[in-house]
Design an enzyme around this catalytic site. Structure first.
Site, mmCIF file in Angstrom:
data_model
loop_
_atom_site.group_PDB
_atom_site.id
_atom_site.type_symbol
_atom_site.label_atom_id
_atom_site.label_comp_id
_atom_site.label_asym_id
_atom_site.label_seq_id
_atom_site.Cartn_x
_atom_site.Cartn_y
_atom_site.Cartn_z
ATOM 1 C CE LYS A 269 -3.348 2.503 2.978
ATOM 2 N NZ LYS A 269 -3.955 2.440 4.323
ATOM 3 C CG ASP A 274 -5.524 7.889 4.575
ATOM 4 O OD1 ASP A 274 -6.389 8.379 4.062
ATOM 5 O OD2 ASP A 274 -5.727 6.972 5.500
ATOM 6 C CE LYS A 281 -6.559 8.944 8.099
ATOM 7 N NZ LYS A 281 -6.962 7.737 8.791
ATOM 8 C CG ASP A 292 -1.855 5.406 4.856
ATOM 9 O OD1 ASP A 292 -1.678 4.195 5.814
ATOM 10 O OD2 ASP A 292 -2.870 5.324 4.493
ATOM 11 C CG ASP A 351 -9.964 7.579 6.665
ATOM 12 O OD1 ASP A 351 -8.572 7.385 6.074
ATOM 13 O OD2 ASP A 351 -9.784 7.913 7.838
ATOM 14 C CD GLU A 353 -6.733 5.101 2.411
ATOM 15 O OE1 GLU A 353 -7.527 5.419 3.305
ATOM 16 O OE2 GLU A 353 -5.489 4.992 2.952
ATOM 17 N NE ARG A 355 -10.923 -1.398 3.923
ATOM 18 C CZ ARG A 355 -11.525 -1.377 5.129
ATOM 19 N NH1 ARG A 355 -12.625 -1.897 5.065
ATOM 20 N NH2 ARG A 355 -10.852 -0.973 6.192
HETATM 21 N N1 BES Z 1 -4.035 4.565 6.906
HETATM 22 C C1 BES Z 1 -5.344 4.279 7.809
HETATM 23 C C2 BES Z 1 -4.951 3.301 8.973
HETATM 24 C C3 BES Z 1 -3.910 3.731 9.892
HETATM 25 C C4 BES Z 1 -4.431 4.173 11.133
HETATM 26 C C5 BES Z 1 -2.826 3.067 9.885
HETATM 27 C C6 BES Z 1 -3.525 4.693 12.011
HETATM 28 C C7 BES Z 1 -1.713 3.394 10.977
HETATM 29 C C8 BES Z 1 -2.305 4.139 11.878
HETATM 30 C C9 BES Z 1 -6.547 3.766 6.843
HETATM 31 O O1 BES Z 1 -6.473 4.227 5.572
HETATM 32 C C10 BES Z 1 -7.736 3.975 7.537
HETATM 33 O O2 BES Z 1 -7.744 5.187 7.510
HETATM 34 N N2 BES Z 1 -8.431 3.216 7.966
HETATM 35 C C11 BES Z 1 -9.582 3.514 8.685
HETATM 36 C C12 BES Z 1 -10.532 2.480 7.990
HETATM 37 C C13 BES Z 1 -12.130 2.713 8.581
HETATM 38 C C14 BES Z 1 -12.388 3.989 7.839
HETATM 39 C C15 BES Z 1 -12.964 1.636 8.124
HETATM 40 C C16 BES Z 1 -9.360 3.216 10.083
HETATM 41 O O3 BES Z 1 -8.630 2.451 10.334
HETATM 42 O O4 BES Z 1 -9.927 4.061 10.982
HETATM 43 ZN ZN ZN Z 2 -4.680 4.806 4.772
HETATM 44 MN MN MN Z 3 -7.585 6.161 5.282
#
Ligand code: BES
Ligand code: ZN
Ligand code: MN
Length: 501
Positions: A269, A274, A281, A292, A351, A353, A355
């Site tokens: 990824k 992000d 966020k 990210d 968010d 994204e 996947r």
């Molecule tokens: N890049 C983030 C996940 C992340 C968060 C990595 C903190 C490292 C530290 C990912 O893209 C994300 O935002 N995931 C969301 C998914 C949710 C919207 C289903 C999350 O984990 O809140």
């Molecule tokens: Zn992300």
């Molecule tokens: Mn995200």
């Protein structure tokens, strides 16, 4: 740092420091014994005084002992005499290196390589020692405008690893492997740490092109957005379209094996920043999302480590690189897009994204007829809650592959722990309007993310590594990319050499 092996006489060595081990019961390692004999029992005298007890990772610096050429002797506690656990050796080496960093010594002879470690050979000890020296002395200085003051710069420049003559070959092999791995890990850290105004998808593409120039065994191919559109990568493009930085699907081929041998594919990824997109966020801590793209960075680093090591295997490394931004062109919650696989996705949260870029990369990977596919991603905050920063989460559609990944993690001490992707969880991402939705609710967030990816990885043996907790550290001055899981991935790939596929 320069590394060499040495089997020269310890007491005559022209280095500025010797590092020798002592057990908690007062018994001496062979190297400490040699120093003790040459100094007419000075080491024993120190032990008798009981300031230094040989406790695991305890250290003491002795200076100017008569009978020894080196002006400094660093005593390092090895703990109990029983067979040492791998993690104990790592803790001991960490303590020794921390002391060495503060000295004004340029060249040292490290003799803890004669330590016996349970279930590990000398090559492992030498490899991990180099890796630890490199980890402990790594600094990201690319963006500094002023150089650190002279008195704060590291003096240490050369480390000789000691081995008796009959062990020299094994020691050298481990040292070389540790050096190659560290080159890859360093590359992963440098890319991971580069902020998003520098490290864009185009920057990652340029790095991959440069890798192909540096190593004749590597070929790089970059898909632009137009080419991805032709391939039908609607999920990837739904992320990249919100940014003025064009997305890139970057493929690096390492060819070390027979051309007919199926390649192992690793996919990272590569979200270079992000923001969350329209599902923005919160502002505090958002800067962390420069990391990210650590999955992509680990793919790059692994490709470089493999190119250094030249095993007889074929590897394809893919970086799915895009920036996730809110804008007038960005995807909106509720949008439905068509993936390269033909399946449609309802984007309920922009968010989620990672996947979306990965699912099209997984479909794309099928064209390489892979022996195995592993994707690596800072995918879910839920993973940090589940496993913290020590274990990477591993998910797999194949039990043998899961075990191979876990074994590689244990051996490289870049550890991973398996979580399930049972069919039971799949209903959480069912959608009324599309084939699936991109979020699965609060429960089991890392698992539903993996279940989403599993729907695109049905045609081959596949594992998914969630490195949200392990890929980077976010605390104060110690923050930064860890270079994980380059150790695990490199170990996994090396273990594939000689296997039928
Ligand atoms: N890049 C983030 C996940 C992340 C968060 C990595 C903190 C490292 C530290 C990912 O893209 C994300 O935002 N995931 C969301 C998914 C949710 C919207 C289903 C999350 O984990 O809140
Ligand atoms: Zn992300
Ligand atoms: Mn995200």
């Amino acid at each position: 740092m320069r590394y060499a092996t040495s089997s020269a006489q310890i007491t005559k060595s022209r280095v500025q420091a010797l590092i020798v081990g002592i057990y908690q019961d007062g018994s001496l390692s062979a190297a400490a014994e040699a120093v003790n004999t040459a100094t007419q029992g000075r080491i024993q005298a120190v032990i008798k005084r009981q300031d230094f007890k040989g406790k695991k990772a305890q250290t003491m610096l002795l200076q100017d002992l008569d009978g020894i050429r080196a002006p400094r002797i660093l005593l390092v506690g090895l703990g109990k005499t029983e067979p040492m656990k791998p993690e104990s050796y790592l803790a001991i080496a960490t303590a020794a290196i921390a002391q060495l960093k503060g000295l004004n010594a340029r060249k040292v002879l490290y003799c803890l390589t004669d330590t016996e470690v349970e279930g590990r050979d000398l090559a492992w000890v030498a490899m991990k020692t180099v890796e630890q020296f490199e980890d402990a002395t790594y600094q990201y200085l690319t963006m500094k405008g002023t150089k650190p003051a002279a008195d704060r710069q590291l003096k240490l420049a050369q480390v000789d690893l000691y081995a008796s003559r009959e062990h020299l070959t094994a020691c050298k092999k481990g040292m070389q492997q540790g050096t190659a791995l560290s080159i890859g890990k360093r590359a992963a850290k440098d890319l991971g740490n580069a902020p998003s105004n520098v490290c864009t998808p185009s920057f990652l593409a340029d790095a991959a092109r440069q890798l192909a120039k540096d190593y004749p065994s590597v070929k790089t191919q970059v898909l632009n957005e137009k080419q991805m559109e032709k391939l039908g990568m609607g999920a990837f493009l739904s992320v990249s379209k919100g940014s003025v930085e064009p997305g890139k699907m970057i493929t690096m081929h390492y060819r070390g094996g027979n051309p007919r041998q199926k390649p192992h594919v690793i996919i990272g990824k590569g979200i270079t920043f992000d923001t969350g997109g329209i599902s923005l966020k919160p502002g505090s801590g958002m800067w962390e999302m420069i990391y990210d793209m650590c999955g992509a960075a680990s793919v790059f680093g692994t490709m470089q480590a493999i190119a250094e090591l030249n095993p007889e295997i074929n590897v394809v490394g893919i970086m799915a690189a895009a920036e996730n931004m809110p804008s007038g062109n960005a995807s909106k919650p509720g949008d439905i897009v068509k993936t390269m696989s033909g399946q449609t996705v309802e984007i309920l949260n922009t968010d989620a994204e990672g996947r979306l870029v990965l699912c099209d990369a997984l479909t794309y990977a099928d064209k390489f007829n892979p022996a195995s596919v592993i994707d690596i991603a800072t995918l879910t905050g839920a993973c940090v809650i589940a496993l913290g920063s020590h274990a990477t989460a591993v998910f797999a559609n194949d039990d043998d592959l899961a075990q191979e990944v876990i074994d590689a993690g244990n051996l490289s001490h870049d550890r991973a722990w398996r979580l399930p992707i049972w069919e039971d969880y799949q209903s959480q991402i069912n959608s009324a309007f599309a084939d699936m939705q991109n979020i699965g609710g609060r429960e089991a967030g890392s698992i539903t993310a993996a279940c989403f990816l599993a729907r695109f990885a049905k045609k081959y043996r596949w594992a998914h590594l969630d490195i949200a907790g392990t890929g980077f550290k976010w605390a104060g001055m110690k923050k930064g990319s860890t270079g994980r899981p380059v150790g695990l991935l490199t170990q996994y790939l090396l273990a594939q050499e000689g296997k039928k596929s």
